[in-house]
Design a protein around this motif. Sequence first.
Motif, short mmCIF file in Angstrom:
data_model
loop_
_atom_site.label_atom_id
_atom_site.label_comp_id
_atom_site.label_asym_id
_atom_site.label_seq_id
_atom_site.Cartn_x
_atom_site.Cartn_y
_atom_site.Cartn_z
N ILE A 3 0.79 -1.22 -0.05
CA ILE A 3 0.07 0.09 0.09
C ILE A 3 1.02 1.17 0.05
O ILE A 3 1.88 1.40 0.77
N HIS A 5 1.20 4.64 1.02
CA HIS A 5 0.43 5.42 1.68
C HIS A 5 1.52 6.04 2.66
O HIS A 5 2.16 5.15 3.42
N THR A 27 1.13 -2.21 10.37
CA THR A 27 1.58 -2.24 9.18
C THR A 27 2.77 -2.65 8.52
O THR A 27 2.95 -2.17 7.46
N THR A 30 3.91 -3.84 4.56
CA THR A 30 2.77 -3.27 3.86
C THR A 30 3.01 -2.29 2.82
O THR A 30 2.35 -2.07 1.93
N ILE A 32 3.26 0.74 3.70
CA ILE A 32 3.10 2.13 4.59
C ILE A 32 4.09 2.87 5.17
O ILE A 32 4.79 1.90 5.92
N LEU A 311 -6.69 0.80 6.14
CA LEU A 311 -6.15 1.03 5.04
C LEU A 311 -5.86 -0.48 4.71
O LEU A 311 -5.63 -0.72 3.17
N ARG A 312 -6.50 -1.30 5.12
CA ARG A 312 -6.64 -2.88 4.73
C ARG A 312 -8.06 -2.92 4.10
O ARG A 312 -8.64 -4.11 3.81
#
Length: 397
Positions: A3, A5, A27, A30, A32, A311-312
């Motif tokens: 992700i 982010h 996180t 991921t 992030i 975020l997931r």
Amino acid sequence: MKINHHVLVLGAGYTGMLCAIRLARRTRRTGIRVTLVNPSPRFTERLRMHQVVAGQELAHHPITDLLDGTGVAFVQGTATAVDAEGRTVTVETPEGPVELPYDSLVYALGSSTDTGTVPGASEHAWTLNGQDAAGHFAERISRLAARGGTVNVCGGGLTGAEAATEIAESHPGLRVTLISRSEPGPLMNAKARAHLYAAFERLGITLRTGCAISEVLPGGVELADGTVVPADACLWTTGVRVPALAADAGIAVDKRGLILVDATLRSTSHPQVHAIGDAAAVHQAWGQVHGTCQSGLPTAQYTADALARRLRGKSVKPFRFGYFHQPVSLGRRDAVIQFTYADDTPRRWFLSGKPAVAYKEFVSGSPVTLYRLGKRVYVTATLSHGGRATRPARTTR
């Protein structure tokens, strides 16, 4: 799942530090990115500043050491402006101003003692606003104690009570006066309050209650009735203010400058902004949460978990919190713990003396252990979700 982010956390106090560390763990792997911004490179244990004033030294904890192994990036600097529409924050660093972009912003700048409401307080009173301020005041009263000086502690809240008792116990040569508009310990039951007052008497602290301060003078304070209470030094512990950064950015705030948030602690005007701790106007079914470490750490824990879930693509339940206790140090050898209902009103149970000292050290000691454990396992900072008191009332048709 990767992700792209970026989460920017403003403020590395109790709440910002916990949120950054916990979010990074939630996180990991991921993609992030989490960045933490703070003016000082040192973690400040704000709740222990009264110990610094009494001449005690706290351990030195560099923020980079606490973040080691978490993947959180640290930027030393002061946030000076937020562009809530462009999603950037201007930070004044030792090397000059930089603009930091974000996808989500965690606003954890907290509060400080307000010396701007009473004339002379800014010029003549000392505060516990940070390690340096507390350390300088500690040096001042140490010199005063050698010649039998006097100190006025202004404000009868928990901070004032803790500071007055720490100073009186550590410097028996000082004459300490606690000045308060209301009775100290107003949210304690009668027996717990009696123990508090007994500690004041044992330590030789003079109480001046029912007194509104109209001006702080170079050599004391003037009360509303014109009486002057002389002192060689004045410690100001009453009143709270928050930075104007959020309001200046057009983020919706209440009359005190706290960010208005929804049930999941997101800004009501800018949902990409999350406010925690003293920065947020948090409402529960029983009323509004007031800024304490007891409520601040749960907001940090909740926000880290909520951000990770969102975020997931997962749903988020509303924040729920209820107070559990009021721990008050009365020097190093005494304390009083008032157990409370969710809305912070007193129950009949309380602890005092050595059991209370041990209890307070266990629940209100340094959060550094919590941060270090949080790098490896999920630990909770929530003593109580408040039970039924935090559940919204059901509507009937």
